[in-house]
Design a protein around this motif. Structure first.
Motif, PDB file in Angstrom:
ATOM      1  N   GLY A   1       0.828  -1.214   0.000  1.00 38.75           N
ATOM      2  CA  GLY A   1       0.000   0.000   0.000  1.00 38.75           C
ATOM      3  C   GLY A   1       0.851   1.247   0.000  1.00 38.75           C
ATOM      4  N   ALA A   2       1.942   1.233   0.762  1.00 39.58           N
ATOM      5  CA  ALA A   2       2.854   2.378   0.768  1.00 39.58           C
ATOM      6  C   ALA A   2       3.564   2.511  -0.572  1.00 39.58           C
ATOM      7  N   SER A   3       3.907   1.386  -1.183  1.00 39.86           N
ATOM      8  CA  SER A   3       4.533   1.427  -2.510  1.00 39.86           C
ATOM      9  C   SER A   3       3.595   2.054  -3.533  1.00 39.86           C
ATOM     10  N   ALA A   4       2.303   1.776  -3.407  1.00 43.74           N
ATOM     11  CA  ALA A   4       1.326   2.324  -4.345  1.00 43.74           C
ATOM     12  C   ALA A   4       1.276   3.844  -4.255  1.00 43.74           C
ATOM     13  N   VAL A   5       1.412   4.388  -3.045  1.00 46.42           N
ATOM     14  CA  VAL A   5       1.411   5.847  -2.886  1.00 46.42           C
ATOM     15  C   VAL A   5       2.561   6.462  -3.694  1.00 46.42           C
ATOM     16  N   LEU A   6       3.735   5.848  -3.619  1.00 43.77           N
ATOM     17  CA  LEU A   6       4.882   6.365  -4.357  1.00 43.77           C
ATOM     18  C   LEU A   6       4.704   6.200  -5.863  1.00 43.77           C
ATOM     19  N   VAL A   7       4.312   5.006  -6.289  1.00 46.31           N
ATOM     20  CA  VAL A   7       4.218   4.705  -7.725  1.00 46.31           C
ATOM     21  C   VAL A   7       3.209   5.597  -8.423  1.00 46.31           C
ATOM     22  N   PHE A   8       2.078   5.883  -7.783  1.00 50.99           N
ATOM     23  CA  PHE A   8       1.008   6.611  -8.462  1.00 50.99           C
ATOM     24  C   PHE A   8       0.924   8.086  -8.089  1.00 50.99           C
ATOM     25  N   ALA A   9       1.351   8.451  -6.890  1.00 56.57           N
ATOM     26  CA  ALA A   9       1.263   9.859  -6.488  1.00 56.57           C
ATOM     27  C   ALA A   9       2.508  10.643  -6.861  1.00 56.57           C
ATOM     28  N   VAL A  10       3.673  10.006  -6.814  1.00 56.99           N
ATOM     29  CA  VAL A  10       4.932  10.696  -7.161  1.00 56.99           C
ATOM     30  C   VAL A  10       5.755   9.813  -8.102  1.00 56.99           C
ATOM     31  N   PRO A  11       5.245   9.513  -9.303  1.00 57.81           N
ATOM     32  CA  PRO A  11       5.926   8.577 -10.195  1.00 57.81           C
ATOM     33  C   PRO A  11       7.285   9.055 -10.701  1.00 57.81           C
ATOM     34  N   ALA A  12       7.588  10.347 -10.551  1.00 57.08           N
ATOM     35  CA  ALA A  12       8.887  10.852 -10.986  1.00 57.08           C
ATOM     36  C   ALA A  12       9.960  10.674  -9.917  1.00 57.08           C
TER      37      ALA A  12
END
Length: 231
Positions: free
Chosen positions: A56-67
């Protein structure tokens, strides 16, 4: 009385404006749903988790701050899996739970940094690995297999969703165009940027090339404003 600081303009820029959160939220919905679906495909008789919480934490990074350098595919895969393996190894060797958890996270940071896949949820995976190491026979497999399936699904969803919504992923650093000659703009060299970053001695969650492109874009905007003012 303590007051939380107000969000800055830079914070708004990083989240893509007023609706940037919506794009990230929709992506997380897709990614986690796919990860959970793949996890549920495991035989129920094994009583394994169908999704591992750090995803779930990985999803925040991948989709909210993909750069972010912390959100790239290798960071997601290597950061989670290497940290889980580190936690499992420490949990097998260290019998004191508090020491094992702290040592696992510390070593996970070292391993991720060495492998160039630093990923904050990896710290949680290391702790989960310590807990799984104390489970009955097969406990380690009950962590690694669901986690691997979750991570693969999340990476696949991240690649598809981010690229379809105009955010190249894996992230490609922006290329700064040449600056017009005969102006103050563009006078600094990349060596100056490297020197300042070295002096700061801080780990910034932004690609160095993106920083350079951001500064150049600000310079070009100032030049346009000055030109407009002279008209």
């Amino acid at each position: 009385m303590f007051k939380f600081p107000r969000p800055t303009a830079l914070g708004q820029l990083r989240f893509g404006g007023r609706l940037g959160w919506a794009r990230g939220a929709a992506g997380a919905l897709v990614g986690i749903a796919l990860a959970a679906t793949l996890g549920l495909s495991l035989p129920h008789a094994w009583h394994w988790p169908w999704i591992v919480a750090p995803v779930g934490a990985s999803a925040v990074l991948v989709f909210a701050v993909p750069a972010s350098p912390l959100a790239q595919p290798w960071s997601v895969l290597g950061g989670n899996m290497l940290s889980a393996l580190t936690g499992l190894a420490v949990g097998q060797l260290v019998t004191t739970p508090m020491l094992a958890a702290g040592l696992a996270v510390a070593l996970a940071i070292a391993v991720m940094t060495s492998a160039r896949c630093l990923h904050p949820p990896g710290g949680a995976c290391a702790v989960v690995g310590v807990l799984a190491a104390t489970a009955p026979d097969g406990g380690w497999l009950a962590l690694l297999l669901p986690l691997l399936l979750n991570v693969i699904a999340l990476i696949a969803a991240g690649w598809l969703y981010n690229n379809l919504t105009g955010h190249a992923w894996p992230h490609v650093p922006a290329q700064a165009p040449p600056m017009p000659p005969g102006t103050w703009a563009g006078m600094y060299e990349t060596a100056d940027l490297d020197a300042v970053l070295e002096e700061w001695d801080e780990v910034l969650d932004v690609n160095r090339q993106d920083l350079d492109s951001l500064f150049r874009a600000v310079e070009r905007r100032v030049l346009r404003r000055w030109a407009d003012d002279r008209k």
